[in-house]
Scaffold this motif. Sequence first.
Motif, PDB file in Angstrom:
ATOM      1  N   ALA A   1       0.829  -1.211   0.000  1.00 13.86           N
ATOM      2  CA  ALA A   1       0.000   0.000   0.000  1.00 13.86           C
ATOM      3  C   ALA A   1       0.858   1.254   0.000  1.00 13.86           C
ATOM      4  CB  ALA A   1      -0.925  -0.007   1.217  1.00 13.86           C
ATOM      5  N   ALA A   2       2.001   1.210   0.692  1.00 18.77           N
ATOM      6  CA  ALA A   2       2.878   2.385   0.775  1.00 18.77           C
ATOM      7  C   ALA A   2       3.590   2.664  -0.542  1.00 18.77           C
ATOM      8  CB  ALA A   2       3.904   2.187   1.887  1.00 18.77           C
ATOM      9  N   LEU A   3       3.797   1.621  -1.359  1.00 13.58           N
ATOM     10  CA  LEU A   3       4.561   1.781  -2.596  1.00 13.58           C
ATOM     11  C   LEU A   3       3.689   1.870  -3.840  1.00 13.58           C
ATOM     12  CD1 LEU A   3       7.543  -0.660  -1.912  1.00 13.58           C
ATOM     13  CD2 LEU A   3       7.609   1.831  -1.968  1.00 13.58           C
ATOM     14  N   GLU A   4       2.374   1.694  -3.698  1.00 13.28           N
ATOM     15  CA  GLU A   4       1.492   1.829  -4.853  1.00 13.28           C
ATOM     16  C   GLU A   4       1.516   3.261  -5.362  1.00 13.28           C
ATOM     17  OE1 GLU A   4      -2.396   0.509  -3.749  1.00 13.28           O
ATOM     18  OE2 GLU A   4      -1.618  -1.374  -2.938  1.00 13.28           O
ATOM     19  N   ARG A   5       1.595   3.401  -6.666  1.00 16.61           N
ATOM     20  CA  ARG A   5       1.581   4.740  -7.256  1.00 16.61           C
ATOM     21  C   ARG A   5       0.229   5.406  -7.017  1.00 16.61           C
ATOM     22  NH1 ARG A   5       5.674   6.164 -10.782  1.00 16.61           N
ATOM     23  NH2 ARG A   5       7.080   4.493 -11.424  1.00 16.61           N
ATOM     24  N   THR A   6       0.267   6.690  -6.708  1.00 14.77           N
ATOM     25  CA  THR A   6      -0.949   7.434  -6.435  1.00 14.77           C
ATOM     26  C   THR A   6      -0.863   8.797  -7.109  1.00 14.77           C
ATOM     27  OG1 THR A   6      -2.419   8.196  -4.666  1.00 14.77           O
ATOM     28  CG2 THR A   6      -0.032   8.385  -4.275  1.00 14.77           C
ATOM     29  N   LEU A   7      -1.784   9.678  -6.791  1.00 14.75           N
ATOM     30  CA  LEU A   7      -1.754  11.021  -7.360  1.00 14.75           C
ATOM     31  C   LEU A   7      -0.480  11.750  -6.942  1.00 14.75           C
ATOM     32  CD1 LEU A   7      -5.427  12.087  -6.598  1.00 14.75           C
ATOM     33  CD2 LEU A   7      -4.470  11.706  -8.871  1.00 14.75           C
ATOM     34  N   PRO A   8       0.122  12.518  -7.836  1.00 13.73           N
ATOM     35  CA  PRO A   8       1.261  13.349  -7.437  1.00 13.73           C
ATOM     36  C   PRO A   8       0.850  14.295  -6.311  1.00 13.73           C
ATOM     37  CG  PRO A   8       1.043  13.304  -9.820  1.00 13.73           C
ATOM     38  CD  PRO A   8      -0.194  12.655  -9.270  1.00 13.73           C
ATOM     39  N   ARG A   9       1.804  14.671  -5.484  1.00 21.07           N
ATOM     40  CA  ARG A   9       1.492  15.487  -4.305  1.00 21.07           C
ATOM     41  C   ARG A   9       0.826  16.806  -4.682  1.00 21.07           C
ATOM     42  NH1 ARG A   9       3.564  19.107  -0.391  1.00 21.07           N
ATOM     43  NH2 ARG A   9       3.173  18.356   1.742  1.00 21.07           N
ATOM     44  N   ASP A  10       1.309  17.464  -5.740  1.00 21.43           N
ATOM     45  CA  ASP A  10       0.720  18.751  -6.101  1.00 21.43           C
ATOM     46  C   ASP A  10      -0.712  18.594  -6.603  1.00 21.43           C
ATOM     47  OD1 ASP A  10       1.608  17.404  -8.342  1.00 21.43           O
ATOM     48  OD2 ASP A  10       2.091  19.216  -9.465  1.00 21.43           O
ATOM     49  N   VAL A  11      -0.987  17.499  -7.320  1.00 18.55           N
ATOM     50  CA  VAL A  11      -2.350  17.244  -7.787  1.00 18.55           C
ATOM     51  C   VAL A  11      -3.268  16.954  -6.607  1.00 18.55           C
ATOM     52  CG1 VAL A  11      -3.806  15.709  -9.175  1.00 18.55           C
ATOM     53  CG2 VAL A  11      -1.559  16.416 -10.025  1.00 18.55           C
ATOM     54  N   LEU A  12      -2.769  16.168  -5.664  1.00 17.84           N
ATOM     55  CA  LEU A  12      -3.572  15.830  -4.490  1.00 17.84           C
ATOM     56  C   LEU A  12      -3.895  17.076  -3.680  1.00 17.84           C
ATOM     57  CD1 LEU A  12      -4.753  13.332  -3.038  1.00 17.84           C
ATOM     58  CD2 LEU A  12      -2.670  13.243  -1.678  1.00 17.84           C
ATOM     59  N   LEU A  13      -2.909  17.944  -3.479  1.00 13.22           N
ATOM     60  CA  LEU A  13      -3.142  19.165  -2.708  1.00 13.22           C
ATOM     61  C   LEU A  13      -4.081  20.113  -3.442  1.00 13.22           C
ATOM     62  CD1 LEU A  13       0.440  19.864  -1.299  1.00 13.22           C
ATOM     63  CD2 LEU A  13      -1.573  19.145  -0.008  1.00 13.22           C
ATOM     64  N   ASP A  14      -3.945  20.211  -4.764  1.00 13.66           N
ATOM     65  CA  ASP A  14      -4.822  21.084  -5.544  1.00 13.66           C
ATOM     66  C   ASP A  14      -6.260  20.582  -5.546  1.00 13.66           C
ATOM     67  OD1 ASP A  14      -2.761  22.772  -6.145  1.00 13.66           O
ATOM     68  OD2 ASP A  14      -2.389  21.944  -8.143  1.00 13.66           O
ATOM     69  N   ALA A  15      -6.432  19.283  -5.283  1.00 13.48           N
ATOM     70  CA  ALA A  15      -7.772  18.699  -5.314  1.00 13.48           C
ATOM     71  C   ALA A  15      -8.542  18.938  -4.021  1.00 13.48           C
ATOM     72  CB  ALA A  15      -7.686  17.197  -5.590  1.00 13.48           C
ATOM     73  N   PHE A  16      -7.890  19.461  -2.982  1.00 16.65           N
ATOM     74  CA  PHE A  16      -8.590  19.755  -1.733  1.00 16.65           C
ATOM     75  C   PHE A  16      -9.507  20.966  -1.923  1.00 16.65           C
ATOM     76  CE2 PHE A  16      -5.007  17.916   1.144  1.00 16.65           C
ATOM     77  CZ  PHE A  16      -5.391  16.641   0.755  1.00 16.65           C
ATOM     78  N   VAL A  17     -10.704  20.871  -1.412  1.00 16.23           N
ATOM     79  CA  VAL A  17     -11.668  21.973  -1.454  1.00 16.23           C
ATOM     80  C   VAL A  17     -12.099  22.274  -0.022  1.00 16.23           C
ATOM     81  CG1 VAL A  17     -13.924  22.738  -2.260  1.00 16.23           C
ATOM     82  CG2 VAL A  17     -12.481  21.334  -3.744  1.00 16.23           C
TER      83      VAL A  17
END
Length: 299
Positions: free
Chosen positions: A74-90
């Motif tokens: 779970a820790a090594l699975e690829r996920t959203l890039p950090r900047d995309v994840l942060l930009d997705a917060f509302v």
Amino acid sequence: KILVVTASYDRALAWQAKLQICGVNPDCISQLPSGQSQLFEDAAPVHIALSDRLGALRALAADEPRIVLASPGAALERTLPRDVLLDAFVKVVPGDAIEPRKFLRQLVNLGYEHQEPVRLPGQFSQRGGIIDIYPTGKDLPVRIELFGDEVESIRRFDPNTQRSVGKLPSLELSPSRETLYTSKDEGLRDLLVSTAEREATTLADDAASERLREMVSLDADALSERQYFDRLDLYRPMLHPDSACAIDLLGEGDLLVLDEPLELETIVTRAEDELAQALEARADRGEILRSPAIDFILP
């Protein structure tokens, strides 16, 4: 923030129990489950597991101190890039002015689905000046009450009784999916269709060849129209080629704790092999395009 990587879910639960005995607030501890079920078979997302995973990823990307417990896979699975994840917060706060239609479109862009009434994480509904949302990573849905375009109140509520269980000073929404549309690639559909045609000619079974052409064509149509669908995670390497893993969400000064590193290394190797075999078998059956395991899990 602290990311603890341990061999199994049972051991992660043991860590959680010991941390709470030591006085750590349970609200500051998150479990990071695997998000790879979509790679092994075509099925609708498991909303609860996806909600827990996105909630934990959100905790790692944010600036507040948290402890996240994860298996090595779970820790090594690829996920959203950090900047995309942060930009997705509302973030929504009482007193804010929001335009309802624009806000609902924003929810759709984050992968939320319209459902009346909301029952599961990743759903939303609207009734006049009331917007119900079940945020990912949360135990209860919330109700935003509008007075015109102004947020009058934000309340948590029980989805079974619809009764309020308390006001919230603010609401921070994270995406409801781990693969998001961030830019439109006009050439993606043609690339997928041509790749499927080329790979279909290499399959020994005619039924598998036709299956691949049909399934990829449907996926390509959905991708070109920026629709969210069950197989979307299969195309994350194309939509997010610079994706990283949960460990990469840690910042300077954060801690990574490895519980029995040699044991973890063995588990990761086995997980890589199992994923590679599953992807190859699905490609041979004409269910997916061929992809190496490294597209979805970091070595």
